[in-house]
Scaffold this active site. Structure first.
Site, PDB file in Angstrom:
ATOM      1  CG  ASP A 165     -36.430  84.887  25.473  1.00 41.70           C
ATOM      2  OD1 ASP A 165     -37.373  84.080  25.505  1.00 41.70           O
ATOM      3  OD2 ASP A 165     -35.638  85.041  26.427  1.00 41.70           O
ATOM      4  CD  GLU A 179     -41.437  85.166  26.116  1.00 36.50           C
ATOM      5  OE1 GLU A 179     -41.789  84.259  26.874  1.00 36.50           O
ATOM      6  OE2 GLU A 179     -40.364  85.772  26.259  1.00 36.50           O
TER       7      GLU A 179
HETATM    8  C1  GLC Z   1     -38.798  83.091  27.565  1.00 34.04           C
HETATM    9  C2  GLC Z   1     -38.632  81.702  26.993  1.00 34.04           C
HETATM   10  C3  GLC Z   1     -38.402  80.750  28.125  1.00 34.04           C
HETATM   11  C4  GLC Z   1     -37.136  81.166  28.841  1.00 34.04           C
HETATM   12  C5  GLC Z   1     -37.213  82.609  29.287  1.00 34.04           C
HETATM   13  C6  GLC Z   1     -35.869  83.135  29.687  1.00 34.04           C
HETATM   14  O1  GLC Z   1     -39.912  83.197  28.360  1.00 34.04           O
HETATM   15  O2  GLC Z   1     -39.741  81.374  26.225  1.00 34.04           O
HETATM   16  O3  GLC Z   1     -38.317  79.433  27.683  1.00 34.04           O
HETATM   17  O4  GLC Z   1     -36.946  80.345  29.954  1.00 34.04           O
HETATM   18  O5  GLC Z   1     -37.644  83.448  28.262  1.00 34.04           O
HETATM   19  O6  GLC Z   1     -35.070  83.315  28.559  1.00 34.04           O
END
Ligand code: GLC
Length: 545
Positions: free
Chosen positions: A229, A288
């Site tokens: 994340d 991500e």
């Molecule tokens: C990422 C997740 C999202 C979350 C954010 C903070 O973007 O996919 O859902 O709100 O991180 O952790």
């Protein structure tokens, strides 16, 4: 009019920039992840085994046979760790515990074992940019105002202004409002997301050691990898400089910001790669990372870093042939330059579902089905977000009182509508929550979702579910290999891969072509009078040549 299509055979071999290493044909062997189809399970909305209206691990385990039958290679589970749920579990209070909402460790263990028995791999989320404000580390930091004590695990700073009443800099939270919150003793702490998600200080060695240990914990339990994340956020620019323009930070944007995509994050990923490689069986990391360009994104998947990085440029691309083609070219070229696969994705739990992005209604669904076939024809790995195989649209009319996304409440945030893609998915045509569980569902499901359920679509050859099943089965049989573009009439994208031609009609009218080969699958009913193929509007087809 019938347009001529250049023959797909006998063309020069593609350059490195046009393609990628040959796809492996099975998920069993080495490099399984290079062409894997990975299904995102948003745990709270997938299947509810205990009737409390919230999906859980046992529910997911019971539904794994559906995923095996769908023809995917792996599942990615969104966070199920102990959490006050200020941000759907992306605020973790204990990284080694399962939240009672979702079950317990034995359920996690059972899920991983059952998945493996079905031939599916399991990827879990790890949230290293921030903890929950209820994490013992943050509670200790709040309790002790010594800036050189427990606060060194986070970013605590004195405020600006005569009395420290102003935040330390001008950074805005991704969810809206200042990225700093003041504690009762007057210090400020940084949170790029909600105030309940304080950012960790990755300059502190203790943070590195803790996450190494957390990764080992889940690897020892048998998981096959991690979705990381905010993989671009852990390192902040030295001195935390003002941005200066006072704009809302955007997770999805392409701005260069002092808290995203800093070069220092790569050292963290290198360390994790070494850790992953120390385990047998090719455990992977997927980033991500919202990077400003395909080239910046490719840095996350250099050979000594992570295996995959979601291609959000593709996700954000409008239904426009030139834009789609250039996103595909740029992505393939960028990842090929570092020897990595491209990782395609159209939807996830943070964005409006793609049938709705593509215009909604019948047209949006037509385009979504076509986009799925395009995506599955491309070299590389693919992520499918739960419910996209059912053609689910975004739910756009959720009343405010049922919403839970912190972004919705905090601001005119640019992604403040994330509940609409998180509505629990329908399994049966009837029943209290269309088979999601025995009780209700934490977000209300639209009445017409019974007709979109797994049960309603199964066996209907025209359904989106059967389209995905057939496409995934065909994809397994295709030899893979790099792709190249073939010329085609305006608005038609034509790509060829070893033995396959894929035609995508992005226009609102039928396009006629000499039949490119034997029709394998089509997202819409294809008329083929004589040697002509009449490609319907907003549709995609695969042809064997
Ligand atoms: C990422 C997740 C999202 C979350 C954010 C903070 O973007 O996919 O859902 O709100 O991180 O952790």
């Amino acid at each position: 009019m019938t347009h001529e299509l250049a023959p797909a055979v006998g063309l020069p071999a593609p350059t490195a920039a046009e393609g990628q290493s040959p796809a492996s044909s099975s998920s069993e062997g080495r490099d399984w992840w290079r062409d894997a189809v990975i299904y995102q399970v948003y745990v709270r909305s997938f299947a509810d085994s205990d009737g409390d209206g919230i999906g859980d691990l046992r529910g997911a385990t019971e539904r794994l046979p559906h995923l095996a039958e769908l023809g995917i290679d792996a599942v990615w589970l969104t966070p199920f760790y102990a959490s006050p749920q200020a941000d759907g579990g992306y605020d973790v209070a204990d990284y080694r515990a399962v939240d009672p909402l979702f079950g317990d460790l034995a359920d996690a263990d059972d899920l991983v074992r059952t998945a493996h028995e079905l031939g599916l791999r399991v990827i879990v989320d790890v949230v290293p940019n921030h903890t929950s404000d209820q994490h013992p580390w943050f509670l200790a930091a709040l309790a002790d105002p010594d800036p050189d004590g427990a606060r060194r695990r986070y970013h605590f700073r004195p405020g600006r202004g005569a009395h420290g009443e102003l935040p330390p800099n001008d950074w805005e939270s991704v969810f809206g409002g200042p990225a700093w919150t003041r504690t009762p003793d007057g210090a400020w702490y940084l949170h790029l997301f909600a105030p309940e998600q304080p950012d960790l200080n990755w300059d502190n060695q203790e943070v590195h050691e803790e996450f190494d240990s957390v990764l080992r914990f889940w690897l020892d339990l048998g998981v096959d990898g991690f979705r990381i994340d905010v993989a671009h956020g852990m390192v902040k620019a030295a001195g935390m400089p003002d941005i200066g323009h006072g704009e809302q930070a955007s997770l999805i944007g392409s701005q260069t910001l002092p808290f995203f995509d800093q070069d220092g994050v790569h050292e963290i990923h290198r360390g994790w790669r070494r850790l992953l490689d120390s385990y047998p069986g090719e455990r992977i990391g997927v980033a991500e990372a919202w990077a400003p360009s395909a080239e910046r994104l490719a840095l996350y998947v250099r050979p000594d870093e992570l295996h995959q990085a979601f291609n959000f440029q593709f996700l954000r691309c409008p239904w426009e042939p030139a834009a789609m083609r250039s996103v595909i070219d740029e992505s393939l070229a960028a990842t090929a330059s570092v020897g990595a696969p491209t990782t395609w994705v159209l939807s996830n739990h943070d964005v409006v579902r793609h049938p709705t992005r593509y215009g909604g209604g019948a047209q949006g669904l037509r385009r979504a089905r076509a986009a799925a076939l395009l995506m599955l024809a491309l070299p590389g790995s693919t992520y499918i977000y739960q419910g996209e195989e059912l053609g689910l649209p975004e739910v756009t009319d959720l009343p405010s009182e049922v919403r839970q996304d912190p972004a919705f409440f905090r601001a005119a945030g640019q992604d403040g509508f994330r509940d609409g893609c998180r509505v629990p998915i329908p399994w049966t045509a009837k029943g209290p929550s269309y088979g999601f569980g025995e009780g209700g569902s934490w977000l209300p499901q639209p009445a017409e979702w019974g007709a979109l359920s797994v049960a309603a679509q199964t066996g209907d050859p025209l359904s989106t579910l059967e389209l995905y099943r057939s496409a995934l089965a065909l994809r397994r049989q295709l030899p893979g290999g790099p792709m190249r573009w073939l010329p085609g009439p305006d608005g038609l994208l034509v790509l060829a891969r070893n033995g396959l031609v894929c035609t995508l009609n992005t226009t609102a009218s039928v396009v006629e072509l000499p039949t490119p080969g034997r029709l394998l699958i089509s997202s819409d009913v294809m008329d083929q009078p004589g040697d002509t193929a009449r490609i319907p509007a907003d549709s995609c087809a695969w042809w064997a040549i």
